[in-house]
Each structure stands twice: as C-alpha cells, then as structure tokens.
Design a protein around this motif. Sequence first.
Motif, mmCIF file in Angstrom:
data_model
loop_
_atom_site.group_PDB
_atom_site.id
_atom_site.type_symbol
_atom_site.label_atom_id
_atom_site.label_comp_id
_atom_site.label_asym_id
_atom_site.label_seq_id
_atom_site.Cartn_x
_atom_site.Cartn_y
_atom_site.Cartn_z
ATOM 1 N N ASN A 182 54.068 -12.897 55.773
ATOM 2 C CA ASN A 182 53.909 -14.208 55.166
ATOM 3 C C ASN A 182 53.565 -14.032 53.688
ATOM 4 O OD1 ASN A 182 51.813 -16.438 54.321
ATOM 5 N ND2 ASN A 182 53.162 -17.350 55.852
ATOM 6 N N ASN A 183 52.703 -13.057 53.398
ATOM 7 C CA ASN A 183 52.365 -12.753 52.013
ATOM 8 C C ASN A 183 51.826 -11.333 51.939
ATOM 9 O OD1 ASN A 183 49.278 -12.703 52.028
ATOM 10 N ND2 ASN A 183 49.665 -14.723 52.893
ATOM 11 N N ALA A 195 49.894 -9.929 55.452
ATOM 12 C CA ALA A 195 49.643 -10.954 56.451
ATOM 13 C C ALA A 195 50.938 -11.115 57.232
ATOM 14 C CB ALA A 195 49.238 -12.261 55.797
ATOM 15 N N VAL A 196 50.898 -10.708 58.479
ATOM 16 C CA VAL A 196 52.101 -10.713 59.294
ATOM 17 C C VAL A 196 52.482 -12.140 59.664
ATOM 18 C CG1 VAL A 196 53.098 -9.906 61.454
ATOM 19 C CG2 VAL A 196 51.541 -8.446 60.191
ATOM 20 N N SER A 197 53.783 -12.436 59.665
ATOM 21 C CA SER A 197 54.251 -13.757 60.043
ATOM 22 C C SER A 197 53.912 -14.039 61.498
ATOM 23 C CB SER A 197 55.774 -13.840 59.858
ATOM 24 O OG SER A 197 56.119 -13.628 58.515
ATOM 25 N N GLY A 198 53.420 -15.256 61.736
ATOM 26 C CA GLY A 198 53.062 -15.625 63.101
ATOM 27 C C GLY A 198 51.725 -15.047 63.514
ATOM 28 N N GLY A 199 51.084 -15.657 64.472
ATOM 29 C CA GLY A 199 49.816 -15.140 64.981
ATOM 30 C C GLY A 199 48.659 -15.386 64.038
ATOM 31 N N SER A 200 47.520 -14.855 64.366
ATOM 32 C CA SER A 200 46.343 -15.062 63.539
ATOM 33 C C SER A 200 46.404 -14.158 62.320
ATOM 34 C CB SER A 200 45.074 -14.761 64.334
ATOM 35 O OG SER A 200 45.084 -13.432 64.802
ATOM 36 N N TYR A 201 45.651 -14.545 61.321
ATOM 37 C CA TYR A 201 45.724 -13.813 60.059
ATOM 38 C C TYR A 201 44.683 -12.711 60.042
ATOM 39 C CZ TYR A 201 45.317 -12.718 55.127
ATOM 40 O OH TYR A 201 45.268 -12.064 53.937
ATOM 41 N N ILE A 202 45.104 -11.505 60.305
ATOM 42 C CA ILE A 202 44.243 -10.340 60.162
ATOM 43 C C ILE A 202 44.905 -9.456 59.126
ATOM 44 C CG2 ILE A 202 43.127 -8.402 61.287
ATOM 45 C CD1 ILE A 202 42.282 -11.078 62.428
ATOM 46 N N PRO A 203 44.395 -9.459 57.908
ATOM 47 C CA PRO A 203 45.008 -8.623 56.882
ATOM 48 C C PRO A 203 44.970 -7.165 57.287
ATOM 49 C CG PRO A 203 43.369 -10.101 55.951
ATOM 50 C CD PRO A 203 43.220 -10.167 57.445
#
Lengths: 115, 112
Positions: free
Chosen positions: B30-31, B92-100
């Motif tokens: 995602n970013n 930040a992986v696309s989809g799911g919760s944001y765990i850097p």
Amino acid sequence: GAGVSQSPSNKVTEKGKDVELRCDPISGHTALYWYRQSLGQGLEFLIYFQGNSAPDKSGLPSDRFSAERTGGSVSTLTIQRTQQEDSAVYLCASSITSGRTETQYFGPGTRLLVL
Amino acid sequence: SQQGEEDPQALSIQEGENATMNCSYKTSINNLQWYRQNSGRGLVHLILIRSNEREKHSGRLRVTLDTSKKSSSLLITASRAADTASYFCATAVSGGSYIPTFGRGTSLIVHP
C-alpha cells in the motif's frame, strides 16, 4: 510535545529472572507497537495494540513473552524466565491510528542484556 | 522472512557525495516508508511514498518507487557527517492489518 518514552533505558538481568519493560506512547495515539532488534539485525515485530486490545500477537517468540496495555496508554512488555537469546534492544512505537499511512513514532528503546 | 530488504548492507562515502540505498520487497504494498536510526536507538520517520507515486522529495532526500520491480531507492544528496546512521525501509502490505515490516537496514557512514 513529549515523544514516546521507554523505561528502563538499560536493563541487565540474570538468566531465569523476569523483566518488565515499559512504554509510554504519545498522548492520543491509539496504536502501539513492540519490536525487538538484535545486534545488526532489522526490527522483529512482536505485538501491536489498537486501544487496549492486541489484534495481532503473532510476533511474540514464545509464551514467556506477554504484553498488556491499560487505559489505552501505557504498555508493559513482560519477559518471564529470561534467556540469553532475549538480549536485544526492545523498541516501542506509537501512531495516531493503525491505518496504513500512519507514521510510527519510536521511543529510544530498552537495551536488555541477559547474563 | 523479511518483507523488505535493503541493499547495500553497508555504505561508506565522503562528505558531499551522494548516497543511494535500495529496498526490495516481495508482495504488493500500500505504501513504503523510510526510517533512520542513530546508534541502535529509536527510529525516525523520513518519508512515505504511496504505491501510486513514483517519486517524492524532502529536502536532500529523494525517494523513488518502482512497483513493477518491487523496489524503492533512497537518495541522500550532498551528504554530511551527520547523515551517518542506519536506514530502514518499512512496507505496508496491501490488505489485512497494518503491521509495518522492516528490513535489516543499510548502515551509512559519511566521512568528514
């Protein structure tokens, strides 16, 4: 304003003892993260909190590790029966929310040495 | 395994030179964010680039993102001794919760 604070800065303990590490996030930040960094390594994710709940505990390396957060603010990471391989810098970070574009603000870390 | 991996692991340059470090990742993001760490302590956020952006500037920092190659680069221009630090990318992986997810970092030394 105040940033993320962690205490103690340094902790030396003997193998088998329990330790508690504390993190004070930035006021108003709902998300809080714990990471571990061993010498020369990247950051290993341990656990994160959204408010007082921990949606993801997948990074905790063993059942000797636990964490809690109360009042949506201070968090404590507890390591029971410490082992030498637990020696590392434990970093805490907070962000306004757990949204994907949120910036994490890190504390200075607690350097843990298990003898 | 690490989602993001920085390259090179270590970089040593003279003051005034440019420093370039790269980050490769495995899954759609995602970013991507770059952080800096001094002396093994806390990390400081430098810049965030979204997946639909190709380049971003902040002062002497220039970040590029190539989603087709799953890679990003951080360029520090006219480096200073004070830039000596470790630099990490976090995705930040696309989809799911944001765990850097952080890589192992690039250790940059700028000699005065």
